[in-house]
Design an enzyme around this catalytic site. Sequence first.
Site, PDB file in Angstrom:
ATOM      1  N   HIS A   1      21.632  73.240 106.840  1.00 27.79           N
ATOM      2  CA  HIS A   1      20.921  72.181 107.556  1.00 27.79           C
ATOM      3  C   HIS A   1      19.682  71.800 106.758  1.00 27.79           C
ATOM      4  CE1 HIS A   1      20.226  69.619 110.869  1.00 27.79           C
ATOM      5  NE2 HIS A   1      19.247  70.309 111.440  1.00 27.79           N
TER       6      HIS A   1
ATOM      7  N   HIS B   1      14.101  72.964 114.876  1.00 31.54           N
ATOM      8  CA  HIS B   1      14.074  71.573 115.299  1.00 31.54           C
ATOM      9  C   HIS B   1      13.928  71.561 116.816  1.00 31.54           C
ATOM     10  CE1 HIS B   1      16.033  69.772 111.442  1.00 31.54           C
ATOM     11  NE2 HIS B   1      14.713  69.733 111.399  1.00 31.54           N
TER      12      HIS B   1
ATOM     13  N   ASP C   1      14.883  69.991 119.420  1.00 33.85           N
ATOM     14  CA  ASP C   1      15.957  69.904 120.406  1.00 33.85           C
ATOM     15  C   ASP C   1      16.664  71.240 120.611  1.00 33.85           C
ATOM     16  OD1 ASP C   1      16.777  69.366 117.724  1.00 33.85           O
ATOM     17  OD2 ASP C   1      18.721  68.659 118.420  1.00 33.85           O
ATOM     18  N   HIS C   2      16.240  72.268 119.873  1.00 28.55           N
ATOM     19  CA  HIS C   2      16.833  73.589 120.020  1.00 28.55           C
ATOM     20  C   HIS C   2      15.854  74.630 120.565  1.00 28.55           C
ATOM     21  CE1 HIS C   2      20.704  72.708 117.963  1.00 28.55           C
ATOM     22  NE2 HIS C   2      19.969  71.706 117.509  1.00 28.55           N
TER      23      HIS C   2
ATOM     24  N   HIS D   1      26.433  68.632 120.509  1.00 29.34           N
ATOM     25  CA  HIS D   1      25.293  68.130 119.731  1.00 29.34           C
ATOM     26  C   HIS D   1      25.491  66.653 119.385  1.00 29.34           C
ATOM     27  CE1 HIS D   1      22.244  67.986 116.439  1.00 29.34           C
ATOM     28  NE2 HIS D   1      21.646  68.861 117.222  1.00 29.34           N
TER      29      HIS D   1
END
Length: 303
Positions: free
Chosen positions: A142, A64, A66-67, A270
């Site tokens: 996830h 993802h 944002d990582h 997060h």
Amino acid sequence: MKFEVTILGNASATPVYNRNPTAQLLNCNERFYLIDCGEGTQQQLIKYGFKAAKIDYIFISHLHGDHFFGLVGLLSSLHLNGRIKPLHIFGPPALKEILELQFLHSDTHLRYPINYYATNATKAEVIFKNNDIEVETIILNHRIPCTGFKFTEKKRLRKLVVDKLEKDAVPIAYYPMLKRSVNVDLPNGEQIKYLDYTTDSARPKTYCYCSDTMYDERYFDQISHADTLYHEATFLHEMLERAIETHHTTAKQAAEIATKVKAKKLLIGHFSSRYKTLEALLEEAKSGFEHTQLAAEGKTFEI
């Protein structure tokens, strides 16, 4: 030995004013390990006084954005700044293809080699070890394959009781053997026992990084008794349905997890962009686990 983590970003999905997507820098005995690399990570390194060139190991939990959206920029800057030593990247198998495609279409030819190590999101494995640390994957739950990372210090050699060694005139040449738990046999038949002249070193500490996951007891054993547990806490518990839908965790659940696994300290991060301030998330977690702190950007936590 120094064993500490600095928070570079603690936001989820999209940046918020004064908060950046997930990234952390682990310092183990002055070796630096980057954990996830959200957008803007290299700017955060500059802001908090860290040299990107000192990073030799990067761990990406999942794909993802944002990582890992900050990774191409970081790698490109290292190239432009003249890096030649190898860089080691651990992450999902497709990460190599993504990065190489970026370099292909930008006609970028890195001056330094990248060694890629594909993580397995179905089975916990030791993926790296050196003289300072061992790194093991944590299988999380996830929306896409995702691993956390468990960083465990290597146990140090035994400590010498110097006063007693000097008093008994034990030759310095025998010190290394005693530190390695080896008894020394003397020519006259006598023996110098390591237990008489050393004490045990401290218990190795562990840092468990649980990036994105919903509450799932299957990974609890692996993070049991963590000295410091970082766990995502994207939402307040009033948003539990949304947390389940997106495979995330609430602050209340993060506290429950820390309690169940008997962690010594909990860091939560997060955070959803819906929260402009973070006090409510901290209060919710602390109500269930007293030793909770916000993974505040720029703050360094001793493991």
